[in-house]
Design a protein around this motif. Structure first.
Motif, mmCIF file in Angstrom:
data_model
loop_
_atom_site.group_PDB
_atom_site.id
_atom_site.type_symbol
_atom_site.label_atom_id
_atom_site.label_comp_id
_atom_site.label_asym_id
_atom_site.label_seq_id
_atom_site.Cartn_x
_atom_site.Cartn_y
_atom_site.Cartn_z
ATOM 1 N N THR A 22 35.326 54.842 43.427
ATOM 2 C CA THR A 22 36.293 53.829 44.836
ATOM 3 C C THR A 22 34.917 53.150 46.094
ATOM 4 O OG1 THR A 22 38.342 55.741 44.964
ATOM 5 C CG2 THR A 22 38.224 54.320 46.677
ATOM 6 N N ARG A 25 33.483 50.437 43.943
ATOM 7 C CA ARG A 25 34.111 49.586 43.717
ATOM 8 C C ARG A 25 33.744 48.428 45.116
ATOM 9 N NH1 ARG A 25 40.094 50.458 42.152
ATOM 10 N NH2 ARG A 25 40.367 48.491 42.671
ATOM 11 N N HIS A 26 34.023 49.345 46.105
ATOM 12 C CA HIS A 26 34.140 48.913 47.367
ATOM 13 C C HIS A 26 32.565 48.177 48.075
ATOM 14 C CE1 HIS A 26 33.852 48.087 52.124
ATOM 15 N NE2 HIS A 26 32.755 48.373 51.885
ATOM 16 N N GLN A 29 32.410 44.943 45.855
ATOM 17 C CA GLN A 29 32.960 43.774 46.736
ATOM 18 C C GLN A 29 32.091 43.312 47.718
ATOM 19 O OE1 GLN A 29 36.235 46.178 46.758
ATOM 20 N NE2 GLN A 29 37.324 45.856 45.014
ATOM 21 N N ASN A 30 31.120 44.217 48.442
ATOM 22 C CA ASN A 30 30.398 43.788 49.330
ATOM 23 C C ASN A 30 29.152 44.121 48.969
ATOM 24 O OD1 ASN A 30 32.521 43.440 51.829
ATOM 25 N ND2 ASN A 30 33.564 45.123 50.907
ATOM 26 N N ASP A 216 39.079 55.806 51.622
ATOM 27 C CA ASP A 216 39.360 54.920 50.784
ATOM 28 C C ASP A 216 38.251 53.985 50.298
ATOM 29 O OD1 ASP A 216 41.712 55.382 50.307
ATOM 30 O OD2 ASP A 216 42.362 54.014 52.518
ATOM 31 N N MET A 218 35.809 52.624 52.290
ATOM 32 C CA MET A 218 35.345 51.441 53.090
ATOM 33 C C MET A 218 34.965 52.260 54.226
ATOM 34 S SD MET A 218 37.352 49.350 51.986
ATOM 35 C CE MET A 218 37.450 47.885 53.427
#
Length: 344
Positions: A22, A25-26, A29-30, A216, A218
């Protein structure tokens, strides 16, 4: 080639189900303007985590930059698998700006760090940092050190006694190697749980470490990328239970792959997976499930009795095959009993 041109690598370690995929994945995406590559190591033959990450591929981290090393612990297969894979990533027509390595939940990070001192890659790559994830709720519940005071008292009475479980050794080695610790699933732990988990980490860490809550996956990428730790040069400050040993084994853990028929009742399957944790001490279950009447595949992941599931994408041309990887300590793996509970 100077040190300034070395490709930085971030090693992301943590116990089974702590949320490593997870987090990656973050980061994908960033990417902070960087071209990423990801190396995923899984315990078991079904590459669930790698498949999840490939579904997130984009121009910043194309699918060819996501490499899986399955069915073999990365810290035990350095020469055969890890070094050639890293060399292949560095030889790509467009080199990645940063490499993320997701170790298996059973891997010890220190043998992996030692590999970065190998002449074949030392001049071209550096360990930017080691990020250890710890499930805040689980750590707060004391699952890695059920009764620290009792263990200390027994050790004081007899130095020859070792009461640590294999799980606690893995956990402690991951924390000892880290440059930063992320307490994942902070929302489930709450403020009291986070404080308790932080106290456990601080007691285990050999030096002062940043310990940050995360939910999550983040977290600001700037906090964990660009640490410039050069961890391969700092091994003495990262003690391990296996220091002084030439190798180590993972005989304490085992996995089986269970093939299932199509499932008509997802709730029933979830209850069966929870039974495995409750009755057979199964640590982790993950895989894909074909659900009757549904064109999309069901991604199921469980840590103990905590089960999460979602339809992630259509089956498409992929055969509708239900497969679950079940991981536990070696003495808890009874394939017949597992199949009986899952209705395989």
């Amino acid at each position: 080639m100077s040190d300034l041109t070395k490709i930085p690598v971030t090693v992301i370690t943590g116990f089974l189900g702590a949320g490593k995929t997870t987090l990656i994945r973050h980061l994908m995406q960033n990417p902070q303007g960087k071209r990423l590559a990801v190396l995923v190591n899984e315990f078991g033959t079904v590459g669930v985590d790698g498949d999840i990450l490939k579904s997130c591929a984009d121009e910043n981290c194309p699918v060819e930059n996501i490499v899986e090393l399955a069915n073999g612990c990365i810290c035990c297969t350095v020469a055969d698998d890890f070094i050639p894979t890293i060399e292949a990533l560095m030889a790509m027509p467009v080199r990645p700006d940063h490499i993320l390595i997701e170790t298996s939940g059973l891997a010890l990070p220190k043998p992996l760090l030692k590999a970065f001192d190998w002449p074949a890659i030392r001049s071209r790559i550096t360990v930017d940092g080691v990020v250890a994830l710890a499930d805040a709720e689980a750590v707060a519940a004391g699952r890695f050190a059920p009764d620290v005071e009792a263990v200390d008292a027994q050790r004081a009475a007899d130095d020859s006694i070792d009461h640590e479980t294999p799980l606690s050794e893995v956990f402690e080695d991951q924390i000892s190697c880290a440059d930063i610790v992320l307490l994942s699933k902070a929302d489930l732990a709450g403020e009291t749980g986070l404080a308790a988990a932080k106290a456990v980490i601080e007691a285990e860490a050999p030096r002062r470490l940043p310990i940050l809550p995360m939910t999550d996956g983040m977290i600001d990428p700037r906090v964990i990328l660009g640490l410039n730790a050069a961890a391969e040069n700092d091994l003495e400050a990262r003690p391990s239970h296996h220091d002084g040993h030439d190798d180590h084994e993972h005989d304490d853990f085992d996995s089986v792959v269970i093939d299932l028929p199509e499932v008509s009742d997802v709730t029933d399957l979830v209850e069966r997976v929870q039974r495995l944790a409750r009755e057979q001490d199964i640590l982790r279950v993950k895989g894909y499930v074909a659900v009757t009447g549904k064109p999309m595949r069901l991604l199921l992941q469980a840590v103990g009795e905590r089960v999460r599931h979602q339809f992630d994408r259509p089956w498409g041309d992929t055969p509708r095959q239900s497969k679950l990887v079940v991981i536990a300590e070696h003495h808890d793996i009874n394939e017949d009993a597992i199949r009986a509970v899952l209705g395989a």
